[in-house]
Structures are given as C-alpha cells and as structure tokens.
Design an enzyme around this catalytic site. Structure first.
Site, PDB file in Angstrom:
ATOM      1  N   GLY A 123      40.476   2.393  67.687  1.00  0.00           N
ATOM      2  CA  GLY A 123      41.690   3.042  68.361  1.00  0.00           C
ATOM      3  C   GLY A 123      41.399   3.918  69.454  1.00  0.00           C
ATOM      4  CD  GLN A 136      39.835   9.224  71.468  1.00  0.00           C
ATOM      5  OE1 GLN A 136      40.725   8.495  71.204  1.00  0.00           O
ATOM      6  NE2 GLN A 136      38.764   9.412  70.861  1.00  0.00           N
ATOM      7  CB  CYS A 176      36.982  10.864  66.251  1.00  0.00           C
ATOM      8  SG  CYS A 176      37.739  10.881  67.929  1.00  0.00           S
ATOM      9  CG  LEU A 177      35.441   5.742  69.707  1.00  0.00           C
ATOM     10  CD1 LEU A 177      36.186   4.827  70.490  1.00  0.00           C
ATOM     11  CD2 LEU A 177      33.896   5.288  69.204  1.00  0.00           C
ATOM     12  CG  HIS A 196      42.428   9.557  64.448  1.00  0.00           C
ATOM     13  ND1 HIS A 196      41.298   9.787  63.672  1.00  0.00           N
ATOM     14  CD2 HIS A 196      41.950   9.478  65.582  1.00  0.00           C
ATOM     15  CE1 HIS A 196      40.321  10.329  64.564  1.00  0.00           C
ATOM     16  NE2 HIS A 196      40.609   9.903  65.672  1.00  0.00           N
ATOM     17  CD  GLU A 197      43.186   6.670  68.138  1.00  0.00           C
ATOM     18  OE1 GLU A 197      43.020   7.406  69.189  1.00  0.00           O
ATOM     19  OE2 GLU A 197      42.502   6.336  67.447  1.00  0.00           O
ATOM     20  CG  HIS A 210      42.906  11.566  69.942  1.00  0.00           C
ATOM     21  ND1 HIS A 210      41.939  12.533  70.105  1.00  0.00           N
ATOM     22  CD2 HIS A 210      42.351  10.776  69.155  1.00  0.00           C
ATOM     23  CE1 HIS A 210      40.966  12.236  69.454  1.00  0.00           C
ATOM     24  NE2 HIS A 210      41.141  11.042  68.795  1.00  0.00           N
TER      25      HIS A 210
HETATM   26 ZN    ZN Z   1      39.612  10.068  67.755  1.00  0.00          ZN
END
Ligand code: ZN
Length: 173
Positions: A52, A57, A97-98, A139-140, A143
C-alpha cells in the site's frame, strides 16, 4: 514497454519528513494529473515491494491511496478521497511502513471496513474489505490524516520505537 514509458518511480519520504504529518487535501476532480500520480504510486509501491502507498508518502499532500488487493485479485486498487463508512471487529497484526523503515509493531485495528471512494476514472465506488486488505486500507487512510502506525501503539512501545528511530536518524547524519 508501455509500462516504462507511462510510469515513473517516485521518491518515498521517510520519517520524520513533515509531509507525513500534514492532513492531505481532498481531490476536487480526477484528471490526468491524478491518474498519472496514481499510476506512478502503483509503480513505486511495486518497486518497493509494498502492499500500500499513500500520496503523502511520495511528498504529495492529496487524498489518494493505492493498495494491493491481497485478499482478491492481487491487482493494485486506487482509492481517491477514501472514507470509511463502517468498521467491525478487532484484530492485532504486525505492521510496518515504507516511510518508517526497519521498525515493525503489532497494531490493533477493526477487522472489517466498508470504504467509499472515487476510482481512477473518477467514479464513485463502495467496497467491503476484511483481513489484510482492510488493514492496509486503514493504514493508508491514516497517512492522509498525518497519522503513522507508530501513533497507534502503546506509549511504552512507542517510546522504544522512537528511540530506535532517533538513533537511526543520528547515525544517518
Ligand atoms: Zn505507511
């Protein structure tokens, strides 16, 4: 070939970049810029082996997320202006998380969600999701509101993670 012409990999912003803490703006109209961004986000997510990715991000404060349909088709889904209409159940799963590299933690979230959004063609869609897909969607969407998964864990655990992150930041300096 077409893929490499039309898509571009974007740079992923990492903690503590300020863009990750901003509330992202709603998309008024889904146009070429939003479609290109969505495609680039899918490319970026794939290259990073993510499941995701949210626009903040990649440094763009717009309400757009892409998620891998891990419970179904395996394809990337695009949600623009996503909104959770219903939540059900509760589950605890380990998340990473990236944008917060090298740390993971258990996070408790609702197990099922009903989400409403616009798709990449600007059409209204509604979807029920469970399991890992529901988790990724939540989660997204977090963000888009400037929330990171490390905000959703207990204070003691968070302190430990921040310490880990802090020392990592120092070492990189
Ligand atoms: Zn994330």
């Amino acid at each position: 070939m077409l893929k490499s012409i039309n898509m571009a990999k974007l740079e992923i912003k990492v903690y503590p970049d300020k863009v990750l803490r901003k509330k992202a703006a709603s998309v008024r109209r889904v146009g070429d810029a939003e479609r290109k961004l969505s495609r680039d986000m899918i490319e970026t997510m794939g290259a990073a082996n993510g499941v995701g990715l949210a626009a903040p991000q990649v440094g763009i404060s717009k309400r757009i997320i892409v998620v891998l349909d891990v419970e179904g088709s395996g394809q990337a889904l695009v949600f623009i202006n996503p909104k959770i209409l219903k939540k059900k159940g509760r589950s605890r799963v380990c998340e990473g998380c990236l944008s917060v590299p090298d740390v993971t933690s258990d996070v408790v979230r609702p197990e099922f969600v009903t989400v409403e959004a616009l798709n990449i063609d600007g059409e209204q869609i509604k979807m029920e999701a469970g399991g890992l897909l529901a988790r990724i969607i939540q989660h997204e969407i977090d963000h888009l509101d400037g929330i990171l998964f490390i905000d959703r864990i207990g204070i003691l655990k968070r302190k430990k993670l921040i310490k880990q992150l802090g020392s990592k930041v120092c070492m990189e300096l």
